[in-house]
Design an enzyme around this catalytic site. Sequence first.
Site, PDB file in Angstrom:
ATOM      1  N   LYS A  73      -0.514   5.675   8.297  1.00 31.96           N
ATOM      2  CA  LYS A  73       0.258   5.038   9.380  1.00 31.96           C
ATOM      3  C   LYS A  73       0.255   5.949  10.602  1.00 31.96           C
ATOM      4  CE  LYS A  73       3.531   2.194   8.587  1.00 31.96           C
ATOM      5  NZ  LYS A  73       3.814   0.861   9.068  1.00 31.96           N
TER       6      LYS A  73
ATOM      7  N   TYR B  11      -9.378  -9.259   4.460  1.00 27.74           N
ATOM      8  CA  TYR B  11      -9.866  -7.953   4.001  1.00 27.74           C
ATOM      9  C   TYR B  11      -9.978  -7.783   2.492  1.00 27.74           C
ATOM     10  CZ  TYR B  11      -4.796  -7.605   4.614  1.00 27.74           C
ATOM     11  OH  TYR B  11      -3.460  -7.862   4.640  1.00 27.74           O
TER      12      TYR B  11
ATOM     13  N   LYS C   1      -9.895   2.816   1.292  1.00 30.72           N
ATOM     14  CA  LYS C   1     -10.007   2.149  -0.007  1.00 30.72           C
ATOM     15  C   LYS C   1     -11.221   2.680  -0.751  1.00 30.72           C
ATOM     16  CE  LYS C   1      -8.325  -2.181   1.950  1.00 30.72           C
ATOM     17  NZ  LYS C   1      -8.634  -3.546   2.365  1.00 30.72           N
TER      18      LYS C   1
ATOM     19  N   ASP D 246      -1.716  -4.954  12.396  1.00 30.39           N
ATOM     20  CA  ASP D 246      -0.254  -5.077  12.469  1.00 30.39           C
ATOM     21  C   ASP D 246       0.103  -6.545  12.687  1.00 30.39           C
ATOM     22  OD1 ASP D 246       2.366  -4.435  12.554  1.00 30.39           O
ATOM     23  OD2 ASP D 246       2.339  -3.535  14.561  1.00 30.39           O
TER      24      ASP D 246
ATOM     25  N   CYS E 164      38.386 -23.813  11.958  1.00 30.08           N
ATOM     26  CA  CYS E 164      38.127 -22.642  11.098  1.00 30.08           C
ATOM     27  C   CYS E 164      38.884 -21.453  11.682  1.00 30.08           C
ATOM     28  CB  CYS E 164      36.629 -22.358  11.080  1.00 30.08           C
ATOM     29  SG  CYS E 164      36.198 -20.806  10.274  1.00 30.08           S
TER      30      CYS E 164
ATOM     31  N   LYS F 149      -5.654  -1.040   9.882  1.00 33.22           N
ATOM     32  CA  LYS F 149      -4.476  -1.678   9.287  1.00 33.22           C
ATOM     33  C   LYS F 149      -3.916  -2.610  10.359  1.00 33.22           C
ATOM     34  CE  LYS F 149      -0.303  -0.671   6.672  1.00 33.22           C
ATOM     35  NZ  LYS F 149       0.538  -1.610   7.340  1.00 33.22           N
TER      36      LYS F 149
ATOM     37  N   CYS G 242      31.054 -22.050   4.800  1.00 33.59           N
ATOM     38  CA  CYS G 242      31.605 -21.000   5.651  1.00 33.59           C
ATOM     39  C   CYS G 242      32.366 -19.975   4.794  1.00 33.59           C
ATOM     40  CB  CYS G 242      32.540 -21.646   6.676  1.00 33.59           C
ATOM     41  SG  CYS G 242      33.447 -20.445   7.657  1.00 33.59           S
TER      42      CYS G 242
ATOM     43  N   CYS H  91      29.585 -23.235  11.512  1.00 34.98           N
ATOM     44  CA  CYS H  91      30.621 -23.763  10.638  1.00 34.98           C
ATOM     45  C   CYS H  91      31.016 -25.113  11.246  1.00 34.98           C
ATOM     46  CB  CYS H  91      31.814 -22.807  10.599  1.00 34.98           C
ATOM     47  SG  CYS H  91      33.271 -23.550   9.833  1.00 34.98           S
TER      48      CYS H  91
ATOM     49  N   GLU I  22      -4.488 -10.825   7.349  1.00 33.64           N
ATOM     50  CA  GLU I  22      -3.374 -10.604   8.253  1.00 33.64           C
ATOM     51  C   GLU I  22      -3.488 -11.564   9.431  1.00 33.64           C
ATOM     52  OE1 GLU I  22      -1.886  -8.225   6.657  1.00 33.64           O
ATOM     53  OE2 GLU I  22      -0.277  -7.574   7.992  1.00 33.64           O
TER      54      GLU I  22
ATOM     55  N   ARG J 111       3.434 -13.444   1.937  1.00 28.97           N
ATOM     56  CA  ARG J 111       3.496 -12.440   0.873  1.00 28.97           C
ATOM     57  C   ARG J 111       4.784 -12.567   0.061  1.00 28.97           C
ATOM     58  NH1 ARG J 111       3.057  -6.143   2.158  1.00 28.97           N
ATOM     59  NH2 ARG J 111       5.087  -6.488   3.056  1.00 28.97           N
TER      60      ARG J 111
ATOM     61  N   GLU K  11     -10.618   1.000   6.820  1.00 32.93           N
ATOM     62  CA  GLU K  11     -10.430  -0.214   7.633  1.00 32.93           C
ATOM     63  C   GLU K  11      -9.265  -0.022   8.579  1.00 32.93           C
ATOM     64  OE1 GLU K  11      -9.656  -3.343   4.871  1.00 32.93           O
ATOM     65  OE2 GLU K  11     -11.663  -3.283   4.024  1.00 32.93           O
TER      66      GLU K  11
ATOM     67  N   LEU L  70       0.840  -1.203   0.000  1.00 36.31           N
ATOM     68  CA  LEU L  70       0.000   0.000   0.000  1.00 36.31           C
ATOM     69  C   LEU L  70       0.869   1.244   0.000  1.00 36.31           C
ATOM     70  CD1 LEU L  70      -2.571  -1.042   2.761  1.00 36.31           C
ATOM     71  CD2 LEU L  70      -3.125  -0.598   0.362  1.00 36.31           C
TER      72      LEU L  70
ATOM     73  N   CYS M 208      36.379 -20.497   5.812  1.00 33.28           N
ATOM     74  CA  CYS M 208      37.169 -21.702   5.509  1.00 33.28           C
ATOM     75  C   CYS M 208      36.511 -22.618   4.487  1.00 33.28           C
ATOM     76  CB  CYS M 208      37.447 -22.476   6.792  1.00 33.28           C
ATOM     77  SG  CYS M 208      35.972 -23.275   7.446  1.00 33.28           S
TER      78      CYS M 208
HETATM   79  S1  IVH Z   1      -5.241  -3.998   1.580  1.00 32.39           S
HETATM   80  C1  IVH Z   1      -4.216  -4.648  -2.753  1.00 32.39           C
HETATM   81  N1  IVH Z   1      -6.180  -3.842   4.029  1.00 32.39           N
HETATM   82  O1  IVH Z   1      -0.626  -3.790   5.201  1.00 32.39           O
HETATM   83  C2  IVH Z   1      -4.624  -4.704  -1.336  1.00 32.39           C
HETATM   84  N2  IVH Z   1      -3.872  -4.360   3.757  1.00 32.39           N
HETATM   85  O2  IVH Z   1       1.633  -2.036   4.427  1.00 32.39           O
HETATM   86  C3  IVH Z   1      -3.560  -4.315  -0.428  1.00 32.39           C
HETATM   87  N3  IVH Z   1      -2.680  -4.742   5.866  1.00 32.39           N
HETATM   88  O3  IVH Z   1       0.489  -5.640   2.440  1.00 32.39           O
HETATM   89  C4  IVH Z   1      -3.763  -4.652   0.965  1.00 32.39           C
HETATM   90  N4  IVH Z   1      -4.409  -4.421   7.203  1.00 32.39           N
HETATM   91  O4  IVH Z   1      -0.339  -6.930   4.532  1.00 32.39           O
HETATM   92  C5  IVH Z   1      -5.088  -4.075   3.271  1.00 32.39           C
HETATM   93  N5  IVH Z   1      -7.167  -3.703   6.120  1.00 32.39           N
HETATM   94  C6  IVH Z   1      -6.093  -3.931   5.372  1.00 32.39           C
HETATM   95  C7  IVH Z   1      -4.841  -4.246   5.930  1.00 32.39           C
HETATM   96  C8  IVH Z   1      -3.747  -4.449   5.087  1.00 32.39           C
HETATM   97  C9  IVH Z   1      -3.106  -4.725   7.144  1.00 32.39           C
HETATM   98  C10 IVH Z   1      -1.278  -4.998   5.466  1.00 32.39           C
HETATM   99  C11 IVH Z   1      -1.131  -5.839   4.204  1.00 32.39           C
HETATM  100  C12 IVH Z   1      -0.378  -4.940   3.263  1.00 32.39           C
HETATM  101  C13 IVH Z   1       0.348  -4.028   4.204  1.00 32.39           C
HETATM  102  C14 IVH Z   1       0.819  -2.751   3.564  1.00 32.39           C
END
Ligand code: IVH
Length: 704
Positions: free
Chosen positions: A328, A221, A304, A120, A442, A118, A421, A437, A173, A139, A116, A86, A424
Amino acid sequence: MNSIDNSVIERVQELHTLLLRYQHSYYVTGKAEVSDLEYDRLFDELVSLENKYPDLKSPDSPTQRVGSDLSSDFPEVEHTIPVLSLDKAYSAQEVLSFIDKCIKNSSTNSLSFVLEEKIDGFSVVLYYKDGILERAVTRGNGFVGNDVTANVKTIHSVPLRLSKPETLAVRGEVFLPKEDFQRINLTLDEPYANPRNLAAGTIRRIKSSDTARVPLSMFCYEGFWENAPFSDHLEILRHLKDLGFKVDKNISCFCKTREEAERRLKEASLEGFAGSFEDISLDIKQRTSTRSSLSYEIDGLVLKINEIGQRELMGWTEHHPKWAMAYKFEAPQAQAVVESIDVQVGRTGRITPMARITATELSGSVIRNITLHNQDYVDSLELAVGDTVEISKRGDVIPAVESVIEKNSKGNTTWVMPSVCPVCSSALVKKGAHTFCSNPSCPAREKGALDFFCAKKQMDIEGLGTKTLEVLYDKNYIRRIQDIFIFDWDALVRDGVEGFGIKKTDSISKAVREAVKAPFTRVLVSLGIPEFGKKAVDLVTSAGFDSMEKLLSATEEQLSAIDGIGPVTARLIVESLHEQSMLTLIRDLESFGFNMSSDVKEESDPSVEQIFAGQSWCVTGTFEHFKPRDKAMEEIVKRGGTEVSSVSSKTTCLLAGASAGSKLQKAVSLGVRVVSEEEFLRMIDSPVEEKAVSSTDELPGLFD
Ligand code: IVH
C-alpha cells in the site's frame, strides 16, 4: 419465435456480434473500429428490432447496457468462490521479506512473481455460465455479497458474452477514471471524497439507468474455473484478455534473471516490465512516483506468485492467500474496529446511523463516534459490526470511515437499519436517500424541535439549552414549542424542581418575552423546516415572499423560480408549511405577537446604492481586505445581493480570493463570472453596471 422471419433473426444476431465487437474495441482495447455515427445507426436498428420482436431480446444484448428505470434491490447471494482479501505491507522491505519467504517455501527453483497495480475501486465478482454473464456480486463479507448484475451490465468494459462459451468466475475492480470523477463530482449536491466512493455509490443505484450515466470501467485480475488448464498467472491474464475482459497492461514479471522474465511475458504474448528479483524495489519506487500520471486511481501494488501449482502449495488463511501481498502506498491514517452501530433520531425524524469505534487518536483528538450518514453509505462500504476500518478526518475536522480494511471474523454481513424507531418504536420509512421515523410526536423529534427553536442561531433563548429543555420535556412541562410561551415559569419554583430557583426562572421568562420580538426571517428559520435555513429564508423573503401570508399562498413553481431554490427545497417548504401541526404552530406564534412579516428590509442600507440587487453571489478563498471573508459577503448583501453557499448555473458571480478550489473550477466550467478581490474593490467603490457572463447549461445532477 416461430412466426419471426429467419432474416430478422439473422440480422439481430449479426447486429449483436457487430455491436459487441465495436463495444469491445472501443471500451476495452481503446481503439474505435467504426465512427460514432455508424455505431449509433446499428444500435438504433437493433433497438427497434428488439422492440418489435421482444422475444429476440437476450440478456447479453448490447442494448442491455443502457440500464432500466425499474427499481431493483440487491438480494444477498452466496459466492461460489471464496472472495479473499490481501495481506498488506507498507514498505518495500516487507515486500522483499515476503519474496524471500515464498522462495524458501516453494518447491521449485524457478519461482516467478507478477506485480500488478492495486486498483482503488469497488471489488466485484462476475459469474459467467457458458460464456454469458449470469451474475455480478459485490464482495460483501467474502461469503455473501449483493447481486448488482443489472448495474454492472451497464459497464461497457464488462463483456456480456465471452468469446468462448466458458463457465468461470472473475474478480475485478470497478472504477471511475479520475477525469470523469472530477467532472461528475462538480455537479453533485453532496460531492464524494474520491472516485472509489463515487464508483461504490453508483454500483448501488436503485435504477440501473442512473448507473449507466456514469462511465464506470472494470479491470479484471483473477479468474476461477472448475478445471483450469493454466499453469501460471500470466497465462490466465492472457486468457482473460482473449475472452474479452479489460486487463491492466501495467504489469511486471520478475524471475531469477531478467531474460527469464522476458521469456515468460513473451510466451504469454503480454507486454510489461521484465526484471530480475533485484529489480523489484526499483520497480516499486518507479511505480510509486508515476502513480499520479495514471488516468485512474491506484492505492498500491499487488505482488503475486505466478505459478499456479506453487500458489496451491502456499495455501490460504481465512482472510488472504499466502501467495500474494498488497503493497500500500500510504499507511492508513488510523485503524479502528467498529464495536457497534446504533441510530440517532434527529428533529426532522431523520435516522442517522452512528459507528461506535474503539477510541482512536487521529490528528490530535480521540475519535469514538463516526456518522455513517445513511443506509446507502453503509452499503457502499459494505460495513458490518466487528469490521476493522480505515478512518480519516475530512477537511481535517469531520471523522469519516474511508474503507473496510478487514472483515469481521464473526460472519456479520452488511449492517442494516432497524425497521422501527429506537425511541418510540414507530415504523421507519425511507424518503430518498434517508430514513425517517414516521411518528410526528416521537419524543426525539419533539425534543429536537424544541432545542432547535431555542438555540443561539434561531430564537437564542438564554437559559433554555439542550439539557434544561430535556428536563422540562421529561417532566411534562414543555412538550411543544407553544408551551414555552404559555408556561407559568413560577411553577418550577413552586414545584421545587431541582436547579430552578427564582433567579433562573425570572431570567428564562424574560428571555422568552424578548424572543417574541425576533425578526420574521428568524421566526421562519426557527420553524425548523428541512432545507429552509437562513440562506434559503433570505433568498425567499428577498424574492418578495416576505410575509407568512404570502408564503402560505406560494406554490412550488413560484418558489423554485427563485435563484438558489431548487425544486426539492421548494416542495419541502410548501409541504412542510401546510402540515396541520405547522399551521397550528404558526397561528399560535402569531397570537403570541411574533412578527409575521418583514416590514423593513433587515439587511439593506438605504444610503448604499443597490448595485447587486437581484444577483446571487458566492464567495470562496481568502482575501487581503476581507478577514474573515464574511466581511466581503456583508458588502454584497448591503448592496442588495444575496448569498449562496455553492456555485450553480444560476449564480451571478463568484468572488474568488487566493487558494480558491473546487468552487472556482465549477464556476469556470459553468461559465459563471469570476470576480477577483481587486475587481470587487473597484465595483464597490465606483459602481459601474456590470453584466454577468451568461452561464452554460447546468450539467445534469446525478444523485438528486
Ligand atoms: S488479487 C485472491 N489483484 O484489493 C485474490 N486484488 O485490499 C485477491 N484489488 O479484495 C485479490 N487490485 O478488491 C487483487 N490487482 C489486484 C487488485 C486487487 C485491487 C483489491 C481487491 C482486494 C483488495 C484487497
